[in-house]
Scaffold this motif. Structure first.
Motif, PDB file in Angstrom:
ATOM      1  N   LYS A 465       0.831  -1.206   0.000  1.00 53.96           N
ATOM      2  CA  LYS A 465       0.000   0.000   0.000  1.00 53.96           C
ATOM      3  C   LYS A 465       0.866   1.257   0.000  1.00 53.96           C
ATOM      4  O   LYS A 465       0.541   2.252  -0.647  1.00 53.96           O
ATOM      5  CB  LYS A 465      -0.928   0.006   1.212  1.00 53.96           C
ATOM      6  CG  LYS A 465      -2.089  -0.974   1.120  1.00 53.96           C
ATOM      7  CD  LYS A 465      -2.953  -0.905   2.368  1.00 53.96           C
ATOM      8  CE  LYS A 465      -4.088  -1.923   2.312  1.00 53.96           C
ATOM      9  NZ  LYS A 465      -4.898  -1.915   3.555  1.00 53.96           N
ATOM     10  N   TYR A 469       0.717   4.015  -2.887  1.00 58.11           N
ATOM     11  CA  TYR A 469       0.448   5.431  -2.606  1.00 58.11           C
ATOM     12  C   TYR A 469       1.497   6.322  -3.279  1.00 58.11           C
ATOM     13  O   TYR A 469       1.180   7.412  -3.775  1.00 58.11           O
ATOM     14  CB  TYR A 469       0.436   5.698  -1.103  1.00 58.11           C
ATOM     15  CG  TYR A 469       0.397   7.175  -0.784  1.00 58.11           C
ATOM     16  CD1 TYR A 469      -0.790   7.905  -0.909  1.00 58.11           C
ATOM     17  CD2 TYR A 469       1.562   7.867  -0.424  1.00 58.11           C
ATOM     18  CE1 TYR A 469      -0.825   9.264  -0.665  1.00 58.11           C
ATOM     19  CE2 TYR A 469       1.542   9.218  -0.186  1.00 58.11           C
ATOM     20  CZ  TYR A 469       0.346   9.917  -0.301  1.00 58.11           C
ATOM     21  OH  TYR A 469       0.321  11.274  -0.071  1.00 58.11           O
ATOM     22  N   TYR A 472       0.485   7.293  -6.709  1.00 54.24           N
ATOM     23  CA  TYR A 472      -0.450   8.422  -6.744  1.00 54.24           C
ATOM     24  C   TYR A 472       0.273   9.740  -6.496  1.00 54.24           C
ATOM     25  O   TYR A 472       0.009  10.749  -7.167  1.00 54.24           O
ATOM     26  CB  TYR A 472      -1.543   8.236  -5.683  1.00 54.24           C
ATOM     27  CG  TYR A 472      -2.384   7.000  -5.868  1.00 54.24           C
ATOM     28  CD1 TYR A 472      -3.047   6.740  -7.068  1.00 54.24           C
ATOM     29  CD2 TYR A 472      -2.514   6.080  -4.830  1.00 54.24           C
ATOM     30  CE1 TYR A 472      -3.828   5.604  -7.228  1.00 54.24           C
ATOM     31  CE2 TYR A 472      -3.285   4.928  -4.997  1.00 54.24           C
ATOM     32  CZ  TYR A 472      -3.937   4.695  -6.197  1.00 54.24           C
ATOM     33  OH  TYR A 472      -4.694   3.575  -6.345  1.00 54.24           O
ATOM     34  N   ASP A 473       1.192   9.726  -5.526  1.00 57.11           N
ATOM     35  CA  ASP A 473       1.920  10.950  -5.177  1.00 57.11           C
ATOM     36  C   ASP A 473       2.795  11.409  -6.338  1.00 57.11           C
ATOM     37  O   ASP A 473       2.899  12.609  -6.631  1.00 57.11           O
ATOM     38  CB  ASP A 473       2.764  10.698  -3.922  1.00 57.11           C
ATOM     39  CG  ASP A 473       3.326  11.989  -3.347  1.00 57.11           C
ATOM     40  OD1 ASP A 473       2.529  12.915  -3.086  1.00 57.11           O
ATOM     41  OD2 ASP A 473       4.557  12.070  -3.169  1.00 57.11           O
TER      42      ASP A 473
END
Length: 513
Positions: A465, A469, A472-473
């Motif tokens: 996860k 993430y 996305y960042d």
């Protein structure tokens, strides 16, 4: 502070604590205990420290219940019970107190710490520099080994010399005469009473040590107190060799037979280090606090020489790919063989020729060689672990560097690998630092496309996860970075197909939608 009463000293074999076979673990232990510096090592503090070691998975037991959110206070009773049958040792009482000493014995002998029951815990300057990554394991162990002594407050022996100065001089002499030391001869070196280099060289040139039986027969002719045969012939010399190896001063060659040679890249360095004047007084060899203080006050000239050497090494262009090719050829390594090795790397069995490489480092080594075989014609493959003159790994990359770098003029691919399986350790040690390594690399090559592979035997869902993430960042910040966290077997499958870059691109684009 009187010398502790003990049995009459005798000549004994060179030995260290055999419970810790991977010297790199000592850095982890020092990192865990440094916050306790200055605390008095009474029963209460010792239980706290030992419980903390369990909590950080430095010590483990299948009978101890640890889960997310477990605190030191939650496991103290269990820790005390699990260690209740351990015998008193090193001036520490029976139980968890002596368990603490198991992990402090070698660190104390080498002057990294001062750890005595009901006294203040002291951490040496070199230990602190190692923990804060101001220096690395090679520098730390190289210095402490040259400052230690066979006769010390921690060994009740008549042998009164520095074993490591002795064996390094032996190896330098053999190199000058185009010879090397066999493992059986190395065992004999650990039996030396006085560390006389000429006497030892005469011995191994006049007598053959071709087997364990030859060594064992020799022990019957000398006045030395020995442990049981298996301990004397394998356990003790094995640990001594592993500790010597982490200094980077030697090379261990194993193919059919095991030989020890000087690391030819460090010959000039060794000559300079061995010329530095240093000695322990009789009092310092007998009184533990004086022993610690002398070592802690004597490291500066050795560290200065080592730092100057490392700066010269950084400025020289080492052909790493040539070394990797040499390893592949010397050990007849193929992609199939390496894939098989990698699938069992965290098991007990390790190929004999690589037995002295710690398993976490062995994972990096095998993946590096596999990537080199599959991608070496397209890219530069640069592992950041410390290696000897032949390319054999010595220890992990320094903390501010990634594990394996693969690059050309247009792209940069970072591969981070770990044997760590637990959630807490993966999240705490293998996530933000990995991203930092990628961010810090190639800052002057902003046009390069970046790739990141995180590889572990098992990737914890929370770790996955974290990396998802990051995708996305990266998209939000308009960064062209492709990344993916892989279970080891999945990574091997993709690598064998030479499909790593495409797979990371596909996964990143899918997750970024």
């Amino acid at each position: 502070m009187e010398k502790r009463k003990s049995r009459k000293p005798t000549f004994k074999q060179m030995a260290y604590e055999t419970a810790i076979r991977n010297p790199e673990r000592y850095k982890t232990i020092l990192t865990a205990i440094v916050e306790y510096e200055g605390r008095i090592l009474n029963d209460s503090v010792l239980l706290e420290i030992v419980s903390d070691l369990y909590l950080q998975s430095i010590v483990s037991s299948p009978n101890l219940n640890i889960s997310d959110g477990t605190l030191i206070e939650d496991i103290k009773e269990q820790v005390a019970f699990l260690n209740s049958t351990r015998n008193a040792d090193g001036g520490f009482p029976k139980g968890y107190q002596s368990r603490f000493w198991t992990y402090m014995r070698t660190l104390s002998e080498l002057g990294f710490v001062y750890a005595r029951y009901n006294e203040h815990l002291l951490i040496s300057d070199i230990a602190k520099k190692l923990v804060t990554e101001e220096i690395d394991e090679q520098q730390a162990f190289g210095i402490q080994l040259l400052l230690s002594n066979r006769k010390s407050p921690y060994r009740n022996v008549l042998n009164d010399y520095n074993y490591f100065r002795f064996i390094l001089k032996v190896l330098l002499n053999l190199y000058q005469n185009k010879k090397r030391l066999s493992y059986h001869e190395f065992i004999v070196s650990t039996l030396s009473e006085n560390g006389n280099v000429d006497d030892f060289l005469t011995l191994i040139s006049s007598k053959s040590f071709l087997s364990y039986d030859d060594v064992y027969s020799y022990t019957k002719t000398i006045d030395i107190t020995l442990n049981k045969a298996a301990t004397m012939l394998t356990d003790y010399p094995d640990v001594v060799l592993r500790i010597l190896r982490i200094t980077g001063f030697i090379t261990v060659i194993s193919k059919g037979q095991t030989f020890i040679e000087i690391n030819t890249e460090k010959i000039d360095l060794l000559h300079t280090l061995l010329e530095i004047k240093y000695d322990l007084s009789d009092q310092e060899k007998c009184i533990d606090r004086l022993f610690y203080e002398k070592i802690n006050s004597s490291y500066t000239p050795f560290l200065k020489v080592l730092c100057q050497y490392d700066e010269r090494l950084k400025s020289s262009k080492l052909n790493i790919n040539k070394k990797l090719k040499g390893i592949v050829n010397q050990y007849d390594l193929t992609e199939i063989l390496l894939s098989n090795y990698l699938q069992t790397v965290d098991k007990k069995s390790v190929p004999e020729e690589f037995k002295y490489i710690p398993k976490p480092l062995l994972l990096e080594f095998f993946i590096t060689l596999l990537i080199f075989i599959k991608y070496g014609k397209q890219f530069e493959v640069q592992p950041n672990y410390k290696m000897d003159a032949l390319g054999m790994p010595i220890s992990h990359a320094p903390g501010h560097k990634g594990d394996i770098e693969v690059f050309n003029t247009t792209l940069f691919w970072l591969i981070e690998v770990t044997l760590i399986k637990s959630k807490d350790q993966q999240l705490n040690l293998e996530t933000t630092s990995v991203i930092r390594h990628l961010d810090q690399k190639n800052i002057n090559s902003v046009n390069k496309v970046k790739y990141l592979s995180f590889v572990a035997p098992i990737v914890h869902p929370d770790t996955k996860k974290f990396f998802d993430y990051c995708i996305y960042d990266n998209k939000r910040n308009k960064l062209k970075i492709y990344l993916k966290a892989y279970n080891l077997n999945d990574f091997l499958d993709i690598t064998m197909k030479i499909n790593n870059l495409k797979d990371m691109e596909t996964y990143t684009k899918k997750m970024a939608k």
